[in-house]
Design a protein around this motif. Structure first.
Motif, mmCIF file in Angstrom:
data_model
loop_
_atom_site.group_PDB
_atom_site.id
_atom_site.type_symbol
_atom_site.label_atom_id
_atom_site.label_comp_id
_atom_site.label_asym_id
_atom_site.label_seq_id
_atom_site.Cartn_x
_atom_site.Cartn_y
_atom_site.Cartn_z
ATOM 1 N N ILE A 169 -0.645 9.197 -4.469
ATOM 2 C CA ILE A 169 -0.671 7.735 -4.239
ATOM 3 C C ILE A 169 0.653 7.374 -4.808
ATOM 4 O O ILE A 169 0.979 6.425 -4.301
ATOM 5 N N ALA B 60 2.892 4.970 -2.606
ATOM 6 C CA ALA B 60 3.315 3.444 -3.013
ATOM 7 C C ALA B 60 4.642 3.548 -3.116
ATOM 8 O O ALA B 60 5.282 2.379 -2.959
ATOM 9 N N GLU C 59 -3.874 -1.233 -3.348
ATOM 10 C CA GLU C 59 -4.082 -0.050 -3.783
ATOM 11 C C GLU C 59 -5.112 -0.005 -4.978
ATOM 12 O O GLU C 59 -5.892 1.458 -4.927
ATOM 13 N N TRP D 201 -8.103 -0.550 3.963
ATOM 14 C CA TRP D 201 -7.004 0.058 3.329
ATOM 15 C C TRP D 201 -5.785 0.409 4.264
ATOM 16 O O TRP D 201 -4.512 0.173 4.286
ATOM 17 N N GLU E 110 -2.263 -0.634 4.855
ATOM 18 C CA GLU E 110 -1.060 0.298 4.535
ATOM 19 C C GLU E 110 -0.044 0.271 5.660
ATOM 20 O O GLU E 110 1.083 0.021 5.549
#
Lengths: 142, 330
Positions: free
Chosen positions: B108, B112, B145, B200, B204
């Motif tokens: 993760i 990010a 997120e 998501w 993304e």
């Protein structure tokens, strides 16, 4: 949210053939009957009445008084067809040519009446003039 | 120390994966453009157009604005480096190369970090358009997120209850998957979480609703406005890799089944076949989430996107996670 109604349309389109014309591989889309393409100029029919010079909004024509013709540069043409409509002798006409891309603004295809041709006409006129004068002189002698 | 096992093989595997995923993700971009073109009844570019684009951008003159500082040059390289490092933790049909206890956090974090480097590069360019794009990217990033993190932690925690040797590892999905839990509640929860992960994934890779930071029509390409030449090529490659990686995560969580058991393959050949099958699944998932979504919707405003991600997706994530966790909690 109204987006999902497009999903069936989109998926149906996926199975269909593309609705496009693959131009360089195929012929371009045919032009309609009264299509206004590249301007054509027939020097022999021209009587030098200057109507086209008056009516042209783009300043394509330049009148040549000594030979009573017009010089033209069609790279400036806006394809309005007013000169064709106004020409009394039908010396101007629209062709259906539209693939006019060029590397050079002064390309030969934009100048229907070339310099050499102008010279040629000038010479011819001169000769005619001379011939006339000679004929006159002969007539006076007699 | 086992040099071969600890260093050489992982490095070789990472390089191999990087080569494969670069090709596959750029190829997918070509397929995606072709599919969207066909959905709009156009012919579309050839499948390998992204490779041509990449090579062309690589060979073009790179212009660096006077107002840019050193991070403008560093950010594209760092973003690509992060994406490559991320490949070592991405489940791609087999347990990731560097899988260990708790590496979901690394996954993760690195995912990010790619967005973060893009933001840093954009605000270092000195262009106000890039700054607006960076602000939007940051806004969408913090909004998308939490929903994903809540869902993935809930799933991993629940799968950990089924008994695994490395809890909270990205390899966990190839030992148990969420459809195995088997209760009706967990099934409904898994469906809801699948929805969460699809949204998501769309946010993304910034398609459809979420094509906000790069909005060409409003803020002139946003984040990428000042980038040209080699740096732009690196950022485009990073974007393609990121799409593949993010889709890999969703595929690993929800569709982890391999086909090697049917062919009795083991060892390296099994990994290769699994990787190819996984790539096929990634392409199918990206077809639904990227191509179709991109073809049927426009983008949201930034405020609408934030509202949507918090009030719809995060809530769904909460509900789905609770349903998944239900029979353990009670």
């Amino acid at each position: 949210m109204r987006a999902p109604i497009l999903v069936p349309t989109v998926l149906r389109n996926l199975a269909r053939k593309p609705a496009t014309n693959l131009f360089p591989k195929t012929e371009p889309v045919p032009v309609p009957e009264d299509f206004r393409g590249q301007l054509r100029y027939n020097v022999d029919k021209c009587v030098g009445c200057r109507m086209c010079v008056t009516v042209c909004p783009a300043g394509v024509f330049v009148y040549l008084p000594d030979i009573r013709k017009v010089a033209l540069w069609t790279a400036r043409c806006v394809y309005c067809k007013q000169c064709v409509d106004v020409c009394p002798t039908g010396a101007l006409e629209m062709s259906d040519e539209f693939l006019l891309a060029s590397y050079d603004n002064g390309d030969d295809k934009f100048i229907p009446l070339k310099e050499e041709k102008i010279e040629e006409i000038r010479r011819k006129l001169e000769e005619q003039k001379k011939a006339k004068e000679q004929a006159k002189a002969k007539a006076e002698k007699k | 120390m086992d040099v071969m096992g600890n260093i050489v093989y992982p490095v070789a595997g990472l390089l191999g994966l990087y080569g494969f995923v670069s090709l596959a993700s750029l190829l997918w971009e070509g397929i995606d453009r072709k599919l969207v073109a066909r959905m709009q009844r156009r012919v579309g570019p050839p499948l390998i157009q992204p490779f041509y684009d990449f090579l062309k951008l690589m060979s073009k003159e790179t212009i660096v604005p006077n107002t840019a500082n050193y991070m403008f040059r560093a950010a594209p390289v760092l973003a690509l480096a992060t994406a490559i490092a991320l490949l070592a933790y991405t489940p791609m049909g087999f347990t990731p190369i560097m899988a260990s206890k708790g590496d979901v956090i690394v996954f993760i974090y690195l995912l990010a970090l790619i967005s973060f480097f893009k933001i840093v590069g954009a605000i270092s360019s000195g262009s106000p358009y890039a700054k607006i794009g960076a602000a939007r990217e940051a806004t969408v990033m913090v909004s998308r997120e939490p929903a994903m993190m809540l869902a993935i932690f809930a799933i991993m925690w629940r799968l950990g209850k089924l008994g695994v040797d490395k809890p909270f590892s990205m390899g966990i999905f190839y030992q148990h998957n969420i459809w195995e839990i088997g209760t009706p509640m967990s099934f409904v929860g898994a469906i809801i979480l699948l929805y969460v992960f699809c949204v998501w994934l769309a946010s993304e890779i910034e398609v459809g609703f979420f094509n906000i930071p790069d909005a060409e029509e409003e803020i002139a390409e946003g984040l990428l406005v000042e980038y040209s030449g080699r740096y732009l090529a690196l950022l485009k490659l990073t974007k393609a890799l990121k799409a593949y990686i993010a889709a890999s995560l969703v595929v690993a969580i929800f569709f982890p089944w391999g086909i090697t058991d049917y062919f009795n393959l083991t060892g390296l050949s099994a990994d290769v076949v699994n990787l190819l099958f996984h790539t096929l699944k990634v392409f199918i998932l990206l077809f639904v989430v990227e191509s179709v979504f991109r073809a049927v919707t426009g983008r949201l405003k930034i405020t609408q996107a934030v509202d949507f991600l918090w009030k719809n997706v995060f809530l769904a994530s909460l509900v789905g996670s609770l349903l998944i966790a239900m029979e353990v909690i009670m």
